[in-house]
Structures are given as C-alpha cells and as structure tokens.
Design a protein around this motif. Sequence first.
Motif, PDB file in Angstrom:
ATOM      1  N   LYS A   1      64.820  14.114 -15.511  1.00  0.00           N
ATOM      2  CA  LYS A   1      65.634  14.971 -16.368  1.00  0.00           C
ATOM      3  C   LYS A   1      65.737  14.427 -17.792  1.00  0.00           C
ATOM      4  O   LYS A   1      65.930  15.202 -18.729  1.00  0.00           O
ATOM      5  N   CYS A   2      65.609  13.097 -17.942  1.00  0.00           N
ATOM      6  CA  CYS A   2      65.849  12.488 -19.250  1.00  0.00           C
ATOM      7  C   CYS A   2      64.632  11.815 -19.880  1.00  0.00           C
ATOM      8  O   CYS A   2      64.560  11.722 -21.106  1.00  0.00           O
ATOM      9  N   ILE A   3      63.713  11.312 -19.093  1.00  0.00           N
ATOM     10  CA  ILE A   3      62.582  10.564 -19.644  1.00  0.00           C
ATOM     11  C   ILE A   3      61.277  11.332 -19.474  1.00  0.00           C
ATOM     12  O   ILE A   3      60.534  11.527 -20.426  1.00  0.00           O
TER      13      ILE A   3
ATOM     14  N   LEU B   1      67.546  11.219 -12.830  1.00  0.00           N
ATOM     15  CA  LEU B   1      67.661  10.872 -14.255  1.00  0.00           C
ATOM     16  C   LEU B   1      66.284  10.693 -14.900  1.00  0.00           C
ATOM     17  O   LEU B   1      66.066  11.124 -16.040  1.00  0.00           O
ATOM     18  N   LEU B   2      65.364  10.084 -14.180  1.00  0.00           N
ATOM     19  CA  LEU B   2      64.009   9.880 -14.699  1.00  0.00           C
ATOM     20  C   LEU B   2      63.353  11.205 -15.053  1.00  0.00           C
ATOM     21  O   LEU B   2      62.785  11.357 -16.140  1.00  0.00           O
TER      22      LEU B   2
ATOM     23  N   LEU C   1      60.411  14.860 -18.541  1.00  0.00           N
ATOM     24  CA  LEU C   1      61.029  16.160 -18.292  1.00  0.00           C
ATOM     25  C   LEU C   1      60.121  17.031 -17.430  1.00  0.00           C
ATOM     26  O   LEU C   1      59.008  17.358 -17.834  1.00  0.00           O
TER      27      LEU C   1
ATOM     28  N   ASN D   1      63.479  23.654 -12.841  1.00  0.00           N
ATOM     29  CA  ASN D   1      64.182  22.817 -11.865  1.00  0.00           C
ATOM     30  C   ASN D   1      63.624  22.960 -10.454  1.00  0.00           C
ATOM     31  O   ASN D   1      63.785  22.058  -9.640  1.00  0.00           O
TER      32      ASN D   1
ATOM     33  N   SER E   1      60.006  20.659 -15.616  1.00  0.00           N
ATOM     34  CA  SER E   1      60.677  21.952 -15.561  1.00  0.00           C
ATOM     35  C   SER E   1      59.699  22.995 -15.034  1.00  0.00           C
ATOM     36  O   SER E   1      58.491  22.805 -15.131  1.00  0.00           O
TER      37      SER E   1
ATOM     38  N   VAL F   1      59.468  12.201 -22.842  1.00  0.00           N
ATOM     39  CA  VAL F   1      60.433  12.077 -23.915  1.00  0.00           C
ATOM     40  C   VAL F   1      60.426  10.662 -24.467  1.00  0.00           C
ATOM     41  O   VAL F   1      60.632  10.439 -25.644  1.00  0.00           O
ATOM     42  N   TRP F   2      60.168   9.704 -23.598  1.00  0.00           N
ATOM     43  CA  TRP F   2      60.203   8.295 -23.974  1.00  0.00           C
ATOM     44  C   TRP F   2      59.008   7.963 -24.850  1.00  0.00           C
ATOM     45  O   TRP F   2      57.882   7.982 -24.412  1.00  0.00           O
TER      46      TRP F   2
END
Length: 164
Positions: free
Chosen positions: A99-101, A96-97, A103, A107, A105, A161-162
Amino acid sequence: MFDAFHYGGFQAGVFVLIGDLAKGFLPVWLYLLQSLDPLNYGLGLVMAAPILGHDFSIFTHFRGGKGITTTFGVLAALWAGGLGFWPLGTFAVLFLLFKCIILVSPNYYLTILVYLLFPAISFLEPIDSYIQYGLVLISVVVVCRMALSKEVKDRLEVKLVWKH
C-alpha cells in the motif's frame, strides 16, 4: 468495513471496525484460554472459522467482505494468547508494503497477493505447524471469496514509490 465509514460516518465505521476485530479475536482467544492443549488442528479451524463466516455470511446470502480486519483480529488473538507476534507483524508489513512502497492496485489484486504470500512466508519462519495450517485455511477462504467477487477487476497496476 470501509462502507461503514463511507456511508455511516466515523462513529459507524469505528463500531464496525471494533466488531470485525472482535469477531476474529474472541473465538481464537477463548479457544486458547479454555483448551488444555491448544496446539492442534482445532486451532487452525478456529482461526479460519471467523473469516469463513465473514466472507460467506448466511445473513447476506453468502456474500460478505474480504475478511481483512477479521484476519487482523485472529492474528491479534494469537499474539495475546502467547503464540508470538510474527503472524500479526508479517500480515501488517505485507499490507503496508503493497500500500505504501510497492503500490498494487486495484485492491482486488492487492488482497489476493497478500493472502497468497502470507502463508508461503510462514513456512520460512519457525512457527507452529498448526498455526501455519490456520493461515493456509484463512488464505484459501479469502482467495476463494475474491475469485467469486463482483469487485472491479481492472488492469493490474504496480508502481514503485520507494526511490533513492
């Protein structure tokens, strides 16, 4: 598994998801149920075996998936077997870290990063050394699989992102 959702639709994807989770869960859970002393090196081998079979399947000429869902199944079995939520929770938080905060890439790099950090973090927590052994084996299998992968290895991108 994601190919099953993409090409086979929702029902096929859910079927494959459940199968991949069960492939990791059942061997570890059954080992914990039947073993008089489950905390030994056998536990680490049983933890790594489903991922090894998934990543290097004899049915696909030793080309398999990444083993992420199967790893979640293995870690869920540890939790169900009373060996703690920490490994499952940490693995989920790492994904989650990144993928969401933060990013990461593509994968390809995300998977390698998580599987390298996961066993390293386990040495900071008070978990059994036999579980740590299993986590290291799992990581070695997945990182080797990724190194042999023909997956697109575009330039690594990291974005935060954060923001406050």
